[in-house]
Design a protein around this motif. Structure first.
Motif, short mmCIF file in Angstrom:
data_model
loop_
_atom_site.label_atom_id
_atom_site.label_comp_id
_atom_site.label_asym_id
_atom_site.label_seq_id
_atom_site.Cartn_x
_atom_site.Cartn_y
_atom_site.Cartn_z
N GLN A 33 -1.06 -3.96 -15.40
CA GLN A 33 0.11 -3.87 -14.53
C GLN A 33 -0.27 -4.29 -13.11
N ARG A 34 -1.45 -3.90 -12.67
CA ARG A 34 -1.89 -4.28 -11.32
C ARG A 34 -1.99 -5.79 -11.17
N PRO A 38 3.63 -1.36 -10.06
CA PRO A 38 3.09 0.01 -9.89
C PRO A 38 3.08 0.74 -11.24
N SER A 39 2.05 1.51 -11.47
CA SER A 39 1.94 2.26 -12.73
C SER A 39 2.45 3.67 -12.56
N ILE A 69 -2.86 0.13 -16.95
CA ILE A 69 -2.77 0.16 -15.48
C ILE A 69 -3.42 -1.09 -14.90
N GLY A 115 1.20 -6.96 -10.37
CA GLY A 115 1.79 -6.36 -9.18
C GLY A 115 2.80 -5.28 -9.46
N THR A 135 -6.39 2.91 -5.70
CA THR A 135 -7.29 3.75 -6.48
C THR A 135 -8.16 2.89 -7.40
N PRO A 180 -1.74 5.08 -7.25
CA PRO A 180 -1.74 4.18 -6.09
C PRO A 180 -2.59 2.93 -6.37
N LEU A 181 -2.12 1.80 -5.89
CA LEU A 181 -2.82 0.54 -6.13
C LEU A 181 -4.24 0.54 -5.59
#
Length: 187
Positions: A179-180, A185-186, A176, A183, A88, A85-86
């Motif tokens: 990627q965030r 999702p991982s 991760i 934008g 986290t 989840p973003l």
């Protein structure tokens, strides 16, 4: 996975049936992606298959009998998708992680457990278009990961002599985090 795939590769055919989708596209090979939350809509999707179609993605177990009817299954990969989840919080990697380049393709391909079901061209393409991360011991690449054509974290490899040092975690955290920033999702 489907959103990431169509972001990087052209869609050659798109069929929508109710809430279900059939998407034809090409990365390393011709792919058919399915999105079908309602099993009753699947027959309408597979009606669009051609006799030459042989690689499928986002296949649920319940889809397999219909897709493999009168065909032999050459290769099947089951997976469990885990999503970060973003919201986290992520710790920083303990090791220095570097972005890899296409010059690492042959080495990665030669040491990847799934090389028999992919190609060196796909490995090069992913190093060019995807995100990558590696850890070096001096000049030697000893651990790495590269995102796949659907955005999944993959290619994860730590050479046996370097396992147990947290390198896989550090590489995963780095990917991760990047990627965030984009934008994405991982998973």
């Amino acid at each position: 996975p489907l959103i990431n795939f169509v972001t990087d590769y052209p869609v050659h055919e798109l069929v929508e049936t109710g809430s279900a989708l059939f998407v034809r596209g090409v990365s390393d090979r011709d792919w058919i992606y399915f999105y079908c939350p309602d099993q009753t809509e699947f027959p309408a999707l597979i009606a669009h298959l051609k006799p030459t179609d042989k690689t499928f993605a986002l296949v649920e177990d319940w889809m397999l009998p219909a897709l493999s009817r009168n065909k032999s299954v050459k290769w099947q990969m089951s997976s469990m998708k885990l999503v970060m989840p973003l919201a986290t919080a992520l710790p920083k990697p303990a090791q220095k992680v570097k972005t890899l380049g296409v010059e690492h393709a042959e080495y990665i391909y030669a040491h990847w457990s799934y090389a028999e079901v992919t190609t060196i061209e796909y490995t090069r393409e992913r190093l060019t278009r995807g995100l990558s991360a590696g850890i070096f011991d001096g000049e030697s690449l000893v651990a790495w990961a590269v995102t796949h054509d659907d955005g999944a974290l993959g290619f994860l490899t730590v050479l046996p002599a370097y396992q147990g040092r947290g390198y896989a975690l550090d590489i995963t955290l780095d990917l991760i985090a990047r990627q965030r920033i984009k934008g994405i999702p991982s998973f």
